[in-house]
Design a protein around this motif. Structure first.
Motif, PDB file in Angstrom:
ATOM      1  N   ALA A  64      15.719 -27.854 -20.234  1.00 24.74           N
ATOM      2  CA  ALA A  64      15.612 -26.419 -20.028  1.00 24.74           C
ATOM      3  C   ALA A  64      14.308 -26.106 -19.306  1.00 24.74           C
ATOM      4  O   ALA A  64      13.292 -26.734 -19.555  1.00 24.74           O
ATOM      5  N   CYS A  87      19.780 -25.687 -24.317  1.00 21.62           N
ATOM      6  CA  CYS A  87      20.437 -26.535 -23.337  1.00 21.62           C
ATOM      7  C   CYS A  87      20.813 -27.833 -24.025  1.00 21.62           C
ATOM      8  O   CYS A  87      19.989 -28.409 -24.740  1.00 21.62           O
ATOM      9  N   ASN A 134      17.423 -32.325 -16.284  1.00 19.02           N
ATOM     10  CA  ASN A 134      18.249 -31.319 -16.936  1.00 19.02           C
ATOM     11  C   ASN A 134      17.701 -30.869 -18.283  1.00 19.02           C
ATOM     12  O   ASN A 134      18.427 -30.686 -19.238  1.00 19.02           O
ATOM     13  N   CYS A 146      19.275 -23.268 -17.641  1.00 18.58           N
ATOM     14  CA  CYS A 146      19.863 -24.555 -17.981  1.00 18.58           C
ATOM     15  C   CYS A 146      20.662 -25.074 -16.811  1.00 18.58           C
ATOM     16  O   CYS A 146      21.868 -25.187 -16.890  1.00 18.58           O
ATOM     17  N   ALA A 147      20.019 -25.352 -15.701  1.00 15.84           N
ATOM     18  CA  ALA A 147      20.775 -25.752 -14.521  1.00 15.84           C
ATOM     19  C   ALA A 147      21.552 -27.031 -14.794  1.00 15.84           C
ATOM     20  O   ALA A 147      20.984 -28.020 -15.238  1.00 15.84           O
ATOM     21  N   GLY A 148      22.825 -26.976 -14.536  1.00 15.15           N
ATOM     22  CA  GLY A 148      23.643 -28.182 -14.626  1.00 15.15           C
ATOM     23  C   GLY A 148      23.854 -28.692 -16.025  1.00 15.15           C
ATOM     24  O   GLY A 148      24.213 -29.829 -16.231  1.00 15.15           O
ATOM     25  N   THR A 149      23.607 -27.879 -17.028  1.00 13.42           N
ATOM     26  CA  THR A 149      23.756 -28.356 -18.388  1.00 13.42           C
ATOM     27  C   THR A 149      24.688 -27.428 -19.155  1.00 13.42           C
ATOM     28  O   THR A 149      25.038 -26.354 -18.686  1.00 13.42           O
ATOM     29  N   THR A 179      22.385 -31.525 -22.912  1.00 15.45           N
ATOM     30  CA  THR A 179      22.711 -32.306 -21.736  1.00 15.45           C
ATOM     31  C   THR A 179      23.015 -33.733 -22.129  1.00 15.45           C
ATOM     32  O   THR A 179      22.149 -34.413 -22.678  1.00 15.45           O
TER      33      THR A 179
END
Ligand SMILES: [Cu+2]
Lengths: 546, 414
Positions: A177, B138, A175, B123-126, B140
């Motif tokens: 970027a 991002c 996770n 920012c997948a999943g964040t 996380t």
């Protein structure tokens, strides 16, 4: 802090041996070795647990077949899968065998016959005290900690003999970027077990990534083990709150035993040493040397040394790379422990070559250390075992008391050529470079030209730009522009080509380089001549009359 | 059990319009300087705040520098009992050297290819903390594993928050991340992906990785390369910046007596270039003179950060950049000395390269800056086409003597 006995059987002979051992140390080193070491209670000595290597008998397309052992399987969102058999024994604790990786949309690939931590040294700075934790104590049996829910949040506790012995955790991609063009971060499965050896609580972990990579790691928590009452010693530090003890600095030196069995046959793997020696001209050239006999090898930081274990000797065979990327510390004790001079070993598979050191304690019929195993036997048609070590030197800080903040070490076993290459050609996805320079250019002798860029590439690929016959004085810049100061007038034709390796753009540019006078500045000698001509034609006089 | 960080946004600081900004500034000005509420970020930066369940946390400012990428500044760490302490004045990239094996020299990507703000980060999943047309941060939360574990007692796991940003850097995708952990550890890292930009027709300088695409390629071999990532670390412990002291530790084997290791400690008094020394376990420590004990010697409490060069394993060398063979450089902080090469193209009033920043200035009573390099290889395989599998490098700044003992052990001890 006291050691909570977790095991009923106490081996008095063993205990006596330790007491004796420390007395001897005390006699040698009266000043430094006031040890507070807590001697872990020993399980009764047993014959070494049977190994789980199944050799190459298991068909390669079956995935792990574990018989009586526990099967661990994880499928990932990308379609990849890891599967393996889990066992725990008295010494190494976790032994993974029959380890398969299935790439997305592909057949299962047998990768390892077995995986285990094969030694864990703790070498104290004050003297020659070296603990060989795996063989002197052990990470399994009574040393293995029964895990609780807090150890395994959101994961799965794995029972062995009715005890929560290990945990698997699914870690979603890091996770971080990424840009839209990045490869996705890899999801992973971590499988770990915890062992309490003396004051240390070691977490031995195997992290399997969905792209085929494997990261073995070890964390040490618990508490500092040894101190000295010589508070002025240079072997450790006095920590706040306890003024009469100096906690000793020490090195953890870890060895992994990696029995590679790549592909259908476990006996056709090939091992290479890769170096990139620096050439006098500043370039580097790859040298790839196949290791044909058992070898002990050392890191070579100047040459970027790495090792490849490949399924076959064919070009672009699938395989794995071990890069020594965790080598800011390196334990070397040439006289006392010659095996510490080396970092990577390749040997032929032998069940009784099990521990990196002190092997004869359990396998008296074999040699004692990994350095002895690597004694030049041919690797031709042999089942190969790779051994890798990393070390970490620990300087105590206040945060390490009473309970120690965990320290963590790992290395990566990176896949090579393992993911299926997409069937469709990738090059059509390439966006071709475009020359942005106008095909008519003018310039003036003596006036600097500064064109910062002649082309663009939507993929931002590195462009190769060539230009033939630029006007004298102009050159291409490293960044793809044209600069310089023209030195002569005339018409010039330049063929400009730009390539991103898959597509090319070409443009013929016509240059008109004019002299400085043609651009409106009148040179000093032409002015009297002009005035004379105008006067003779009467024009100047007319203007005068007005 | 603190498993995940409680992430709070500070988006009210993101891009205030002019008048609210003035009001806010006044408010900030009037507030005494304690805690995150009063943290002042310059106009280019945005405040962040991280609070863990244990009471520990972080406050600071972030910005995406057009050349250097994601940069943190005014970073404060808060212990579980609520004491906030200044930790880092600034942390960012100092340079990225890319040296293809086929070439005789490297290029510095930040200043030559620049524009760390191009490309659209995902920012997948964040959680996206803040975003405008050019920048996305991002953040996380993640579980960093055991912090404390002893026998069968309770376990203390360590929470962390990763702040990251991604951009195009030439044909590469370059992600910069900072992991801020519950115990005060900071882990700067970078990940390289994207597509390979350079090919060659000489197999000694590249690998045959194109498979079916090879027929389309003008040059069939993907070029192998070295990437040196340099981090500019302005550790500033406590509120006074010019009293931090940098030390080097070596642990030298005493061959005459059972391989004992004698610790030696050296204060770095002048701007300097240093190399790792793996067999002596060389490491560096920066500490604050005011917060630390006034006594000398190895036993004295030293409140600071330990920089352990564990991940620096390969030794880069260049015929043209002499200083690149060193792993750690220490300079006196100078705001216009930012990039290891071509610095003048961004800061015309300062020296052009890192070796010129090192000009004999004394470090005593100055704010020291550490420049730390990590060298990695790109040796592509079939799996790196058309997209390079991510290559990550990371190092740790480990808090040293920040507290009298572990501030978390109450969570574990009975
Ligand atoms: Cu330790």
């Amino acid at each position: 802090m006291s050691c909570t006995p977790t095991q009923t059987g106490i081996n008095l002979t063993r205990l006596f041996a330790f007491v004796l051992w420390f007395s001897v140390l005390g006699a040698i080193q009266p000043a430094a070795a006031q040890s507070n070491v807590q001697i872990p209670e020993q399980a009764p000595e047993q014959a070494p647990a049977p190994l789980n290597d199944l050799g190459s008998q298991v068909p390669a397309d079956s995935g792990a077949e574990c018989g009586a052992l526990k099967t661990v399987t994880q499928e990932f969102d990308n379609g990849a899968r890891w599967s393996m058999c889990l066992d725990s024994n008295e010494r190494e604790n976790i032994v993974l065998s029959n380890v398969f990786y299935t790439p997305p949309d592909a057949q299962p690939l047998r990768v390892f016959g077995s995986l285990r931590l094969s030694q864990l040294h703790v070498v104290y700075d004050d003297s020659n005290v070296t603990f060989h934790d795996v063989t002197q104590f052990g990470l399994g049996g009574a040393f293995r900690v029964t895990l609780n829910e807090d150890d395994c949040p959101g994961g799965t506790l794995l029972n062995l003999n009715g005890e929560a012995a290990a945990c698997t955790l699914l870690n979603k991609a890091a996770n971080t970027a990424v840009t839209t063009q990045s490869a996705p971060g890899a999801d992973s499965l971590s499988l770990f077990s915890i062992s309490q050896v003396g004051s240390y609580a070691y977490t031995v972990r195997w992290q399997f990534y969905d792209n085929g990579a494997l990261e073995p790691s070890i964390s040490a928590a618990g508490a500092l083990q040894r101190n000295t009452t010589d508070t002025r010693s240079l072997f450790g530090r006095v920590l706040e709150g306890v003024t009469d003890k100096s906690w000793l600095s020490h090195t953890h030196n870890y060895y992994w035993r990696l029995d590679f069995d790549l592909g259908d046959s476990g006996t056709d793997d090939a091992v290479y040493r890769i170096d990139w020696p620096l050439q006098p001209d500043g370039t580097r050239i790859k040298t790839r040397t196949r290791l044909t006999t058992e070898t002990s090898d050392a890191v070579q930081p100047d040459e970027f040394r790495a090792w490849d274990i490949m399924d076959t000797d064919a070009p672009n065979s699938i395989g794995y790379r071990i890069e020594p990327l965790h080598y800011g510390h390196r334990l070397v004790q040439a006289d006392k422990a010659p095996y510490t001079e080396f970092d990577f070993f390749v040997t032929t598979h032998n069940d009784c070559e099990r521990f990196a050191s002190q092997n004869t304690r359990f396998n008296p019929e074999c040699d004692d250390s990994v350095l002895d195993y690597a004694n030049g036997e041919s690797l031709d048609n042999a089942d190969l075992v790779a051994w890798h070590r990393i070390s970490f030197h620990h300087l105590p800080r206040n945060e390490d008391r009473e309970l120690m903040h965990s320290h963590h070490d790992s290395f990566l076993i990176q896949p090579r050529n393992i993911l299926p290459v997409s069937g469709a050609s990738a090059a059509p996805n390439n966006l071709a470079p475009v020359i942005t320079l106008n095909h008519h250019q003018s310039a003036t002798v003596g006036t600097a030209v500064n064109i910062t860029s002649v082309a663009q590439d939507a993929d931002q690929d590195t462009l190769t730009i060539t230009a033939d016959s630029l006007p004298d004085g102009l050159t291409l810049t490293e960044r793809g522009g044209i600069t310089g100061t023209p030195t002569g007038t005339g018409q010039f034709t330049t063929v400009l080509t730009v390539s991103d390796n898959f597509a090319t753009d070409e443009l013929t540019i016509e240059w008109r380089v004019i002299g400085a006078s043609q651009s409106g500045v009148i040179p000093p000698l032409t002015l009297p001549f002009l005035l004379l001509m105008l006067w003779r034609r009467g024009r100047l006089r007319v203007r005068h009359a007005n | 059990m603190a498993m995940h960080a409680n992430v709070r946004d500070s988006s009210h600081m993101t891009r205030p319009t002019f008048i609210p900004w003035l009001v806010l500034l006044t408010f900030v000005w009037l507030t005494p300087p304690v805690g995150a509420q009063s943290l002042r970020c310059d106009q280019a930066s945005t405040a962040f705040e991280i609070a863990f369940d244990s009471g520990a946390g972080w406050q600071g400012c972030w910005r995406v520098d057009p050349i250097g990428g994601l940069t943190l500044s005014s970073v404060h760490y808060q212990t579980p009992d609520g004491n906030s302490r200044h930790a880092l004045a600034e942390l960012g990239l100092g340079g990225v050297l890319l040296h293809y094996d086929k070439n005789d020299s490297s290029q510095e990507l930040l200043t030559q290819r620049g524009a760390m703000i191009t490309g659209q980060p995902v920012c997948a999943g964040t959680t996206v903390a803040s975003s405008d047309s050019l920048t996305t941060l991002c953040r996380t939360p993640f579980d960093a594993g055991h912090l404390l574990r002893y026998q069968n007692r309770q376990v203390k796991r360590q929470a962390g928050v990763r702040l990251s940003h991604a951009a195009k850097l030439g044909s590469f995708d370059w992600s910069v991340s900072y992991e801020l952990l519950e115990d005060g550890t900071v882990r700067p890292g970078s990940t390289l992906s994207g597509r390979l930009g350079q090919f060659t027709d000489n197999p000694q300088h590249g690998n045959d990785i194109l498979g079916a695409d090879a027929a389309d390629a003008i040059k069939p071999f993907a070029a192998t390369a070295t990437v040196v990532t340099n981090w500019r670390v302005d550790v500033s412990i406590g509120e006074t910046f010019d009293n931090d002291i940098v030390e080097q530790f070596d642990f030298t084997s005493d061959n005459t007596s059972f391989d004992r290791r004698l610790m030696s400690q050296q204060t770095l008094n002048v701007e300097t270039l240093r190399r790792t020394d793996p067999e002596r376990f060389r490491k560096w420590r920066v500490y604050d003179a005011e917060l630390s004990a006034s006594t000398d010697g190895i036993n004295a409490t030293r409140v600071g950060y330990l920089l352990d060069p564990q991940p620096q394993s390969y030794r880069y060398r260049s015929n043209t950049i002499n200083f690149a063979q060193f792993d750690l450089m220490v300079t006196v902080n100078n705001a216009c000395e930012r990039f290891i090469l071509n610095n003048r193209s961004v800061y015309p009033d300062c020296a052009d390269a890192l070796d010129r920043f090192i000009n004999g200035q004394l470090l005593a009573d100055e704010d020291p800056v550490l420049w730390f390099s990590i060298t990695r290889r790109i040796d592509p395989t079939l799996n790196d086409w058309p997209t390079l599998q991510p290559r990550k490098s990371q190092f740790s700044l480990i808090p040293f003597d920040w507290s009298q003992n572990s501030p978390f052990e109450q969570a574990v001890l009975p």
